[in-house]
Design a protein around this motif. Structure first.
Motif, PDB file in Angstrom:
ATOM      1  N   GLN A 128      58.446  45.701-109.414  1.00  0.00           N
ATOM      2  CA  GLN A 128      57.891  44.706-108.517  1.00  0.00           C
ATOM      3  C   GLN A 128      56.532  44.183-108.983  1.00  0.00           C
ATOM      4  OE1 GLN A 128      58.015  46.504-104.748  1.00  0.00           O
ATOM      5  NE2 GLN A 128      60.105  47.173-104.996  1.00  0.00           N
ATOM      6  N   THR A 129      56.213  42.953-108.552  1.00  0.00           N
ATOM      7  CA  THR A 129      55.028  42.286-109.082  1.00  0.00           C
ATOM      8  C   THR A 129      53.792  42.595-108.253  1.00  0.00           C
ATOM      9  OG1 THR A 129      55.682  40.375-107.817  1.00  0.00           O
ATOM     10  CG2 THR A 129      56.305  40.389-110.116  1.00  0.00           C
ATOM     11  N   ARG A 130      52.654  42.154-108.719  1.00  0.00           N
ATOM     12  CA  ARG A 130      51.357  42.505-108.137  1.00  0.00           C
ATOM     13  C   ARG A 130      51.244  42.103-106.675  1.00  0.00           C
ATOM     14  NH1 ARG A 130      47.396  38.940-107.898  1.00  0.00           N
ATOM     15  NH2 ARG A 130      48.372  37.690-109.502  1.00  0.00           N
ATOM     16  N   TRP A 131      51.781  40.945-106.332  1.00  0.00           N
ATOM     17  CA  TRP A 131      51.616  40.468-104.948  1.00  0.00           C
ATOM     18  C   TRP A 131      52.390  41.315-103.963  1.00  0.00           C
ATOM     19  CZ3 TRP A 131      56.516  39.309-103.665  1.00  0.00           C
ATOM     20  CH2 TRP A 131      57.363  38.901-104.700  1.00  0.00           C
ATOM     21  N   ILE A 132      53.426  42.046-104.407  1.00  0.00           N
ATOM     22  CA  ILE A 132      54.127  42.973-103.509  1.00  0.00           C
ATOM     23  C   ILE A 132      53.428  44.322-103.500  1.00  0.00           C
ATOM     24  CG2 ILE A 132      56.256  44.294-103.200  1.00  0.00           C
ATOM     25  CD1 ILE A 132      57.816  41.915-104.067  1.00  0.00           C
ATOM     26  N   LEU A 133      53.074  44.818-104.667  1.00  0.00           N
ATOM     27  CA  LEU A 133      52.487  46.145-104.757  1.00  0.00           C
ATOM     28  C   LEU A 133      51.185  46.232-103.976  1.00  0.00           C
ATOM     29  CD1 LEU A 133      53.116  46.959-108.523  1.00  0.00           C
ATOM     30  CD2 LEU A 133      54.250  47.974-106.549  1.00  0.00           C
ATOM     31  N   ALA A 134      50.474  45.129-103.887  1.00  0.00           N
ATOM     32  CA  ALA A 134      49.198  45.143-103.180  1.00  0.00           C
ATOM     33  C   ALA A 134      49.359  45.477-101.710  1.00  0.00           C
ATOM     34  CB  ALA A 134      48.502  43.788-103.325  1.00  0.00           C
ATOM     35  N   ALA A 135      50.555  45.210-101.157  1.00  0.00           N
ATOM     36  CA  ALA A 135      50.764  45.411 -99.734  1.00  0.00           C
ATOM     37  C   ALA A 135      51.385  46.754 -99.397  1.00  0.00           C
ATOM     38  CB  ALA A 135      51.655  44.301 -99.179  1.00  0.00           C
ATOM     39  N   ILE A 193      67.224  40.363-102.208  1.00  0.00           N
ATOM     40  CA  ILE A 193      66.200  41.384-102.011  1.00  0.00           C
ATOM     41  C   ILE A 193      66.686  42.238-100.847  1.00  0.00           C
ATOM     42  CG2 ILE A 193      63.873  41.786-101.139  1.00  0.00           C
ATOM     43  CD1 ILE A 193      62.916  39.540-102.880  1.00  0.00           C
ATOM     44  N   LEU A 194      66.779  43.541-101.052  1.00  0.00           N
ATOM     45  CA  LEU A 194      67.324  44.445-100.041  1.00  0.00           C
ATOM     46  C   LEU A 194      66.190  45.262 -99.436  1.00  0.00           C
ATOM     47  CD1 LEU A 194      70.499  45.724-101.946  1.00  0.00           C
ATOM     48  CD2 LEU A 194      70.221  43.670-100.527  1.00  0.00           C
ATOM     49  N   ILE A 214      69.957  41.768-108.000  1.00  0.00           N
ATOM     50  CA  ILE A 214      69.144  42.457-106.997  1.00  0.00           C
ATOM     51  C   ILE A 214      67.721  42.444-107.550  1.00  0.00           C
ATOM     52  CG2 ILE A 214      68.729  44.591-105.739  1.00  0.00           C
ATOM     53  CD1 ILE A 214      71.326  43.291-104.964  1.00  0.00           C
ATOM     54  N   LEU A 215      66.881  41.572-107.014  1.00  0.00           N
ATOM     55  CA  LEU A 215      65.565  41.346-107.608  1.00  0.00           C
ATOM     56  C   LEU A 215      64.530  42.358-107.159  1.00  0.00           C
ATOM     57  CD1 LEU A 215      65.285  37.458-107.613  1.00  0.00           C
ATOM     58  CD2 LEU A 215      66.489  38.994-109.175  1.00  0.00           C
ATOM     59  N   ALA A 216      64.722  42.951-105.993  1.00  0.00           N
ATOM     60  CA  ALA A 216      63.771  43.948-105.495  1.00  0.00           C
ATOM     61  C   ALA A 216      64.397  44.692-104.332  1.00  0.00           C
ATOM     62  CB  ALA A 216      62.462  43.283-105.054  1.00  0.00           C
ATOM     63  N   THR A 217      63.909  45.917-104.105  1.00  0.00           N
ATOM     64  CA  THR A 217      64.311  46.718-102.945  1.00  0.00           C
ATOM     65  C   THR A 217      63.083  47.414-102.394  1.00  0.00           C
ATOM     66  OG1 THR A 217      64.786  48.689-104.270  1.00  0.00           O
ATOM     67  CG2 THR A 217      66.608  47.151-103.922  1.00  0.00           C
ATOM     68  N   TYR A 218      63.081  47.640-101.079  1.00  0.00           N
ATOM     69  CA  TYR A 218      62.014  48.455-100.501  1.00  0.00           C
ATOM     70  C   TYR A 218      62.463  49.044 -99.171  1.00  0.00           C
ATOM     71  CZ  TYR A 218      57.468  50.463 -99.904  1.00  0.00           C
ATOM     72  OH  TYR A 218      56.463  51.375 -99.769  1.00  0.00           O
ATOM     73  N   ASP A 219      62.046  50.292 -98.957  1.00  0.00           N
ATOM     74  CA  ASP A 219      62.361  51.031 -97.737  1.00  0.00           C
ATOM     75  C   ASP A 219      61.078  51.190 -96.937  1.00  0.00           C
ATOM     76  OD1 ASP A 219      62.862  52.974 -95.796  1.00  0.00           O
ATOM     77  OD2 ASP A 219      64.183  54.153 -97.084  1.00  0.00           O
ATOM     78  N   PHE A 220      60.957  50.443 -95.829  1.00  0.00           N
ATOM     79  CA  PHE A 220      59.759  50.505 -94.997  1.00  0.00           C
ATOM     80  C   PHE A 220      59.770  51.702 -94.052  1.00  0.00           C
ATOM     81  CE2 PHE A 220      59.790  46.171 -96.469  1.00  0.00           C
ATOM     82  CZ  PHE A 220      58.451  45.902 -96.691  1.00  0.00           C
TER      83      PHE A 220
END
Length: 554
Positions: free
Chosen positions: A14-21, A258-259, A213-219
């Motif tokens: 994942q890119t910087r703008w996602i990792l920052a959050a 994006i999942l 599948i460009l990105a995944t994240y589990d909140f």
């Protein structure tokens, strides 16, 4: 949190703008004071190092371009939370989970003592709902192991043959595919409870082989993996993305995805609404075009948090407010209306009450309403659901690789989300609001809508006819309101053409005016200027082109 009476299928770089959050959080250890999660509302963004002039600091290029194509300005609401405030919350003893750009808020985990300190910080405006979003926890090990997902999502019967054709042809997606639109180049964000075995089942193999599948994240767990949790999201994904010859084809099976896991199938708490907010912001930042979410919120494990029907008014529920903002960033948002049609509740759930989302109900293969499909109207008497699709006996994929069938508005929603993606692919100059409007107008009962099926079953070919009219001058909705503001697009104008707009009352007094020179589609939204209900005159001038028309505020 998902509506607890859904009758759908589920197994327990994942890119910087996602990792920052995405911030790390410490586990609670036995012996510590009990902690709960709270969404802390902050007072301002006055000293943030981010600016609207440099959106690349916090938005992907794809997200910026999506806004530019629709003439949507980056605004203060889009700026990240002030990092200095985050630091001070941590110094006060709070554990940081996720920040929210749109709400200018931070989800924290804190004991009562820490919360008292947090409340005294000068930049803290308050606590969302003035209460915790989740119950107390003593340790990470205290979380429930078994799932009550079957109570939320129901069960599925296996099929030995392919039968997905009827659900595809019912909404005209076969004609869309015949015309060459399968979702190529479109990005769909799925918000759900998990995607068990999505990376292993054969009917989704092309997604992974083609790296779509460009990105995944589990909140829920604060991790990137989403393939070992609940399978409800995987089954919903299959309705859009599956490719299995003679068995199952999704409605936009060539799209990218994006999942996002925002839902904990084992619990029912308002923190899952906050997760939905974070997921929608993530989708926005990533440049998602269409959100598909088969989650709904009415009742919770803590009965004191329950919503009432009066709260289904488009502006109360946390996830509803988030969904409305998501539409304002230029995404099409498709959400399940809910499966409470046979229960005492009967009505739609949040966030399907949001004004500008497509709330999706369920019908049978014959096009009649599935008895469980939630009905409208909203508490403030707006029409919902918006549209319906096959939700009874929907052909979907199961986590063991079988093709199966399921019941629920959960499965009608991704069918329609795929249609929205393919339709937008076919009409790239339309705005998200226009895509939503065209699909509504393509409904089988658009001229005679009701609170059971909304505008009815959408159809690609009818939507294409509507799109041709929207490519000229379109002013909608009629009438407009504070919740659904007046939007104008003039598709005949070339990019960078100056457009002057003036709004007057019937006596000719100027109430608002602006000049815009959009780099792409000539489109804008009239801001909230406190208009009373009544009739007004909107005048548009672009070079030698001039149009004047009456508009109504309700």
């Amino acid at each position: 949190m998902a509506s607890d009476r859904f009758t759908d299928f589920a197994n327990t770089g994942q890119t910087r703008w996602i990792l920052a959050a995405l911030l790390l959080v410490s586990l609670i250890v036995p012996g510590q004071a009990q902690t709960r999660k709270y969404l802390v509302l902050l007072s301002d963004k006055a000293n943030t190092p981010y600016t609207v002039d440099r959106p690349e600091q916090f938005l992907s290029q794809r997200s910026i371009l999506r806004r530019q194509r629709q003439n949507i300005a980056v605004q203060t609401r889009d700026l990240p939370v002030d990092p200095a405030y985050m630091t001070q919350l941590q110094q006060a003893g709070a554990k940081i989970w996720f920040p929210s750009r749109w709400f200018n808020a931070v989800l924290i985990e804190a004991s009562d003592a820490v919360l008292a300190t947090v409340r005294q910080l000068p930049f803290v405006r308050g606590i969302e709902f003035n209460r915790a979003l989740s119950g107390a926890r003593r340790s990470a090990e205290a979380e429930p192991v078994e799932t009550n997902a079957s109570r939320k999502f129901g069960n599925v019967a296996a099929l030995s043959y392919g039968a997905s054709q009827s659900q595809v042809t019912q909404i005209g997606a076969d004609k869309m595919h015949d015309a060459g639109y399968h979702g190529e180049g479109m990005l769909i964000g799925v918000l759900d409870a998990g995607y068990l075995n999505a990376d292993r089942v054969g009917f989704l193999k092309p997604l992974f082989d083609e790296k779509r599948i460009l990105a995944t994240y589990d909140f829920v767990k604060k991790e990137t993996s989403v393939y070992e949790d609940d399978s409800h999201g995987m089954s919903c994904l299959s309705a859009i993305a599956a490719t299995s010859d003679g068995m199952l084809y999704g409605t936009a099976y060539k799209a990218s995805f994006i999942l996002l896991r925002t839902e904990d199938a084992a619990t029912e708490s308002r923190v899952e609404e906050a997760n939905w907010l974070f997921g929608a912001e993530y989708a926005d930042s990533a440049g998602v075009d269409v959100i598909s979410s088969s989650l709904g919120y009415t009742q919770f494990d803590d009965a004191g948090s329950n919503y009432t029907y009066a709260n289904m008014d488009g502006k109360t529920a946390l996830c509803t407010r988030a969904a409305q903002i998501a539409t304002q960033t230029g995404m099409v948002v498709c959400v399940a209306a809910g499966n409470e049609g046979n229960s005492a509740w009967r009505y739609i759930s949040a966030p399907s009450d949001a004004v500008s989302v497509l709330a999706v109900g369920a019908v049978t293969s014959a096009g009649t309403r599935a008895s469980f499909s939630s009905i409208g109207p909203t508490a403030d008497l707006r029409l919902k659901p918006d549209l319906v699709a096959r939700g009874q006996g929907t052909v979907i994929g199961a986590p063991d690789g079988r093709v199966a069938s399921g019941d629920g508005t959960s499965f009608a929603t991704p069918l329609l989300a795929g249609l929205a993606a393919g339709f937008w692919q076919a009409n790239p100059r339309l705005t998200a609001a226009q895509v939503t409007a065209a699909l509504r107008r393509s409904g089988s009962q658009f001229t005679t809508p009701d609170v059971r099926l909304g505008y009815g079953i959408p159809d690609f070919s009818r939507a294409q006819t509507v799109a041709e009219t929207l490519k000229s001058l379109a002013v909608y909705p009629v009438p407009f309101s504070d919740l659904e503001p007046l939007t104008v697009s003039w598709g005949e104008l070339d990019a960078n053409t100056a457009l002057d707009a003036t709004l007057t009352d019937l006596a000719g007094r100027v109430l608002w005016q602006t000049r815009t020179t959009p780099p792409g589609l000539a489109a804008f939204t009239v801001p909230d200027i406190g208009l009373s209900a009544g009739m007004y005159v909107l005048t548009l001038v672009a070079g030698e082109n001039k149009r004047s028309l009456k508009v109504i505020k309700r």
